[in-house]
Each structure stands twice: as structure tokens, then as C-alpha cells.
Design a protein around this motif. Structure first.
Motif, PDB file in Angstrom:
ATOM      1  N   ASN A   1     -37.965  -1.917  20.048  1.00 53.97           N
ATOM      2  CA  ASN A   1     -39.275  -1.715  19.424  1.00 53.97           C
ATOM      3  C   ASN A   1     -39.940  -3.068  19.214  1.00 53.97           C
ATOM      4  N   PRO A   2     -41.271  -3.073  19.070  1.00 60.23           N
ATOM      5  CA  PRO A   2     -42.002  -4.336  18.916  1.00 60.23           C
ATOM      6  C   PRO A   2     -41.585  -5.172  17.710  1.00 60.23           C
ATOM      7  N   ASP A   3     -40.989  -4.550  16.685  1.00 57.89           N
ATOM      8  CA  ASP A   3     -40.602  -5.301  15.491  1.00 57.89           C
ATOM      9  C   ASP A   3     -39.219  -5.950  15.606  1.00 57.89           C
ATOM     10  N   ASN A   4     -38.544  -5.802  16.748  1.00 58.97           N
ATOM     11  CA  ASN A   4     -37.227  -6.388  16.928  1.00 58.97           C
ATOM     12  C   ASN A   4     -37.356  -7.914  17.000  1.00 58.97           C
ATOM     13  N   PRO A   5     -36.671  -8.646  16.118  1.00 51.67           N
ATOM     14  CA  PRO A   5     -36.801 -10.107  16.113  1.00 51.67           C
ATOM     15  C   PRO A   5     -36.239 -10.770  17.378  1.00 51.67           C
ATOM     16  N   GLN A   6     -35.419 -10.060  18.138  1.00 48.67           N
ATOM     17  CA  GLN A   6     -34.827 -10.599  19.363  1.00 48.67           C
ATOM     18  C   GLN A   6     -35.565 -10.151  20.623  1.00 48.67           C
ATOM     19  N   LYS A   7     -36.740  -9.542  20.473  1.00 51.30           N
ATOM     20  CA  LYS A   7     -37.436  -8.948  21.625  1.00 51.30           C
ATOM     21  C   LYS A   7     -37.722  -9.966  22.730  1.00 51.30           C
ATOM     22  N   ASP A   8     -38.102 -11.193  22.375  1.00 57.54           N
ATOM     23  CA  ASP A   8     -38.399 -12.200  23.404  1.00 57.54           C
ATOM     24  C   ASP A   8     -37.141 -12.564  24.196  1.00 57.54           C
ATOM     25  N   ALA A   9     -36.025 -12.703  23.514  1.00 49.93           N
ATOM     26  CA  ALA A   9     -34.759 -13.026  24.188  1.00 49.93           C
ATOM     27  C   ALA A   9     -34.316 -11.869  25.078  1.00 49.93           C
ATOM     28  N   PHE A  10     -34.469 -10.632  24.591  1.00 49.32           N
ATOM     29  CA  PHE A  10     -34.113  -9.465  25.410  1.00 49.32           C
ATOM     30  C   PHE A  10     -34.984  -9.407  26.661  1.00 49.32           C
ATOM     31  N   ARG A  11     -36.276  -9.643  26.498  1.00 49.76           N
ATOM     32  CA  ARG A  11     -37.172  -9.609  27.652  1.00 49.76           C
ATOM     33  C   ARG A  11     -36.747 -10.664  28.668  1.00 49.76           C
ATOM     34  N   GLN A  12     -36.507 -11.873  28.208  1.00 48.94           N
ATOM     35  CA  GLN A  12     -36.152 -12.970  29.110  1.00 48.94           C
ATOM     36  C   GLN A  12     -34.855 -12.686  29.867  1.00 48.94           C
ATOM     37  N   LYS A  13     -33.924 -12.007  29.232  1.00 45.27           N
ATOM     38  CA  LYS A  13     -32.616 -11.716  29.839  1.00 45.27           C
ATOM     39  C   LYS A  13     -32.741 -10.971  31.163  1.00 45.27           C
ATOM     40  N   PHE A  14     -33.758 -10.098  31.283  1.00 43.85           N
ATOM     41  CA  PHE A  14     -33.878  -9.235  32.454  1.00 43.85           C
ATOM     42  C   PHE A  14     -34.958  -9.675  33.434  1.00 43.85           C
ATOM     43  N   LEU A  15     -35.686 -10.769  33.138  1.00 47.81           N
ATOM     44  CA  LEU A  15     -36.861 -11.158  33.932  1.00 47.81           C
ATOM     45  C   LEU A  15     -36.549 -11.903  35.229  1.00 47.81           C
ATOM     46  N   ASP A  16     -35.365 -12.376  35.424  1.00 53.77           N
ATOM     47  CA  ASP A  16     -35.036 -13.078  36.666  1.00 53.77           C
ATOM     48  C   ASP A  16     -34.388 -12.117  37.653  1.00 53.77           C
ATOM     49  N   GLU A  17     -34.681 -12.355  38.942  1.00 47.77           N
ATOM     50  CA  GLU A  17     -34.135 -11.484  39.982  1.00 47.77           C
ATOM     51  C   GLU A  17     -32.609 -11.540  39.972  1.00 47.77           C
ATOM     52  N   HIS A  18     -32.006 -10.359  40.091  1.00 45.34           N
ATOM     53  CA  HIS A  18     -30.556 -10.253  40.086  1.00 45.34           C
ATOM     54  C   HIS A  18     -30.121  -9.012  40.863  1.00 45.34           C
ATOM     55  N   THR A  19     -28.826  -8.901  41.034  1.00 43.39           N
ATOM     56  CA  THR A  19     -28.224  -7.713  41.634  1.00 43.39           C
ATOM     57  C   THR A  19     -27.075  -7.269  40.739  1.00 43.39           C
ATOM     58  N   HIS A  20     -26.543  -6.096  41.047  1.00 44.95           N
ATOM     59  CA  HIS A  20     -25.356  -5.581  40.359  1.00 44.95           C
ATOM     60  C   HIS A  20     -24.378  -5.055  41.403  1.00 44.95           C
ATOM     61  N   SER A  21     -23.128  -4.973  41.021  1.00 45.13           N
ATOM     62  CA  SER A  21     -22.113  -4.412  41.911  1.00 45.13           C
ATOM     63  C   SER A  21     -21.976  -2.904  41.706  1.00 45.13           C
ATOM     64  N   GLU A  22     -22.881  -2.329  40.943  1.00 41.30           N
ATOM     65  CA  GLU A  22     -22.938  -0.880  40.744  1.00 41.30           C
ATOM     66  C   GLU A  22     -24.402  -0.464  40.638  1.00 41.30           C
ATOM     67  N   ASP A  23     -24.653   0.834  40.804  1.00 38.58           N
ATOM     68  CA  ASP A  23     -26.015   1.334  40.666  1.00 38.58           C
ATOM     69  C   ASP A  23     -26.507   1.100  39.243  1.00 38.58           C
ATOM     70  N   GLU A  24     -27.787   0.782  39.115  1.00 32.87           N
ATOM     71  CA  GLU A  24     -28.404   0.643  37.789  1.00 32.87           C
ATOM     72  C   GLU A  24     -29.220   1.914  37.549  1.00 32.87           C
ATOM     73  N   VAL A  25     -28.791   2.704  36.572  1.00 34.95           N
ATOM     74  CA  VAL A  25     -29.419   3.997  36.292  1.00 34.95           C
ATOM     75  C   VAL A  25     -30.038   3.971  34.908  1.00 34.95           C
ATOM     76  N   ARG A  26     -31.306   4.383  34.850  1.00 34.66           N
ATOM     77  CA  ARG A  26     -32.022   4.476  33.575  1.00 34.66           C
ATOM     78  C   ARG A  26     -32.794   5.780  33.528  1.00 34.66           C
ATOM     79  N   PHE A  27     -32.680   6.456  32.383  1.00 37.43           N
ATOM     80  CA  PHE A  27     -33.513   7.626  32.123  1.00 37.43           C
ATOM     81  C   PHE A  27     -34.334   7.307  30.878  1.00 37.43           C
ATOM     82  N   PHE A  28     -35.651   7.314  31.030  1.00 35.91           N
ATOM     83  CA  PHE A  28     -36.555   6.953  29.941  1.00 35.91           C
ATOM     84  C   PHE A  28     -36.781   8.159  29.030  1.00 35.91           C
ATOM     85  N   VAL A  29     -36.229   8.066  27.836  1.00 37.80           N
ATOM     86  CA  VAL A  29     -36.378   9.102  26.814  1.00 37.80           C
ATOM     87  C   VAL A  29     -37.685   8.897  26.051  1.00 37.80           C
ATOM     88  N   ARG A  30     -38.092   7.621  25.942  1.00 38.33           N
ATOM     89  CA  ARG A  30     -39.296   7.263  25.196  1.00 38.33           C
ATOM     90  C   ARG A  30     -39.857   5.978  25.783  1.00 38.33           C
TER      91      ARG A  30
END
Length: 186
Positions: free
Chosen positions: A79-108
Motif C-alpha cells: 500500500n502507498p503508506d508502506n515505509p519500505q515502498k521505494d525499496a520494494f519498487r527498486q528491488k524489481f525494477l532491473d531486468e532479471h530472469t528466474h529458474s521457475e515460472d513467475e506466477v501472479r494473480f492480482f486480487v486487488r
């Protein structure tokens, strides 16, 4: 609205194709082995716990585990009030791969997956009801925006959860970010 924007990596400033048609999105992603579906969501309280969410979707999660061999499922919510939101965003912003499928189901909420196929980058703005499964080895990144507001169920074959292998390429920094693409979809 869910959208698909397609960029040529040599001209990353402008999408050459944008669609909000779910069937066209599904077909274009399927050509690259990406699973995209829209599932009905369930009415849950805003403060639903991970356990409540997994229980509400236990049938769907069990089906995916059986079908695809996933071992674990969890819920990520930001949520926008999370004090770690900038760090979480940065964690996923660089191109990467995984050795398994990345599956996401958006509940909200929503988030933006970028998928790098050869000279093209597909930017998929996923919303509530969207299931996306990015095949292992696919170059990608995720942008949740500066004010993240989403909840996703994640499934893993690796019990350790999210493990990334960063490519070191700068393509993610050359394409429009969430702010530009999510704003254009509204």
C-alpha cells in the motif's frame, strides 16, 4: 483496464502497439509462452490476511499447484503508506530472469510487467482479476509505481520463493515507467 504496450528496444520512448482487448493480449502473450487469463475475484475485506486470501482462492491455487507443479503459494500486498515502498519498487525494477515460472494473480490493484523478447518489450499493465505466468528464463521486470496499491497471490516451485538472476542490461531504465503507462491506460 488491463493493457498491452509493445516497444521496440531501439525506440523505447514510444509504443508501436497498444491494446486493451483481453483476447488480443492473451493471444500475443501466448506466442511467447506467457499465460494470461482473467479470473473472477472474490469479495474480501480490505484488511484480509494472507491466510484469508489463500483460503478464499484455495480451489484456484490447488488447481495451479496440481497443473504446474507449484509447491508453495503466498500473498504479497503493498500500500502507498508502506515505509519500505521505494525499496520494494527498486528491488524489481532491473531486468532479471528466474529458474521457475513467475506466477501472479492480482486480487486487488495493479502492477506493470515488462517482458523482453528479442528486440521487443511487452509492457502488460495487470489489474485485479488478471493471472499472468511468465515462463522461466524470460527476461522481465516489474514496476509497482511510486504509490503501490496491489495484492497478488504468488506461486512457486522453489520453496525459497522469489529468486532473481539479474541480467545487468539497462533496458529497464530506457522504457517508460509505470507512471507514464498506467496514467495513459486510465
Amino acid at each position: 483496464m488491463t493493457t498491452l504496450s509493445i516497444f521496440d528496444q531501439s525506440q523505447p520512448e514510444k509504443a508501436r502497439k497498444v491494446t486493451g482487448n483481453p483476447e488480443e493480449i492473451r493471444e500475443r502473450l501466448a506466442r511467447h509462452g506467457v499465460r494470461y487469463e482473467q479470473w473472477p475475484t472474490k469479495d474480501l475485506p480490505a484488511d484480509a490476511s494472507q491466510e484469508d486470501i489463500l483460503e478464499a482462492y484455495s480451489e484456484e491455487v490447488s488447481k495451479l499447484k496440481h497443473e504446474c507443479g507449484f509447491q508453495t503459494a503466498d500473498v504479497i500486498s503493498l500500500n502507498p503508506d508502506n515505509p519500505q515502498k521505494d525499496a520494494f519498487r527498486q528491488k524489481f525494477l532491473d531486468e532479471h530472469t528466474h529458474s521457475e515460472d513467475e506466477v501472479r494473480f492480482f486480487v486487488r490493484g495493479q502492477g506493470l510487467f515488462y517482458l523482453h523478447f528479442g528486440n521487443e518489450v511487452f509492457a502488460v499493465l495487470c489489474q485485479k482479476n488478471d493471472l499472468i505466468s511468465v515462463p522461466d528464463g524470460t527476461r522481465h521486470w516489474f514496476d509497482m509505481g511510486p504509490e503501490p496499491a496491489f495484492t497478488c497471490i504468488r506461486l512457486f516451485t522453489n520453496p525459497e520463493g522469489w529468486v532473481a538472476d539479474f541480467t545487468g542490461e539497462d533496458i529497464a531504465g530506457r522504457l517508460p515507467r509505470y507512471e507514464a503507462l498506467a496514467g495513459a491506460a486510465e
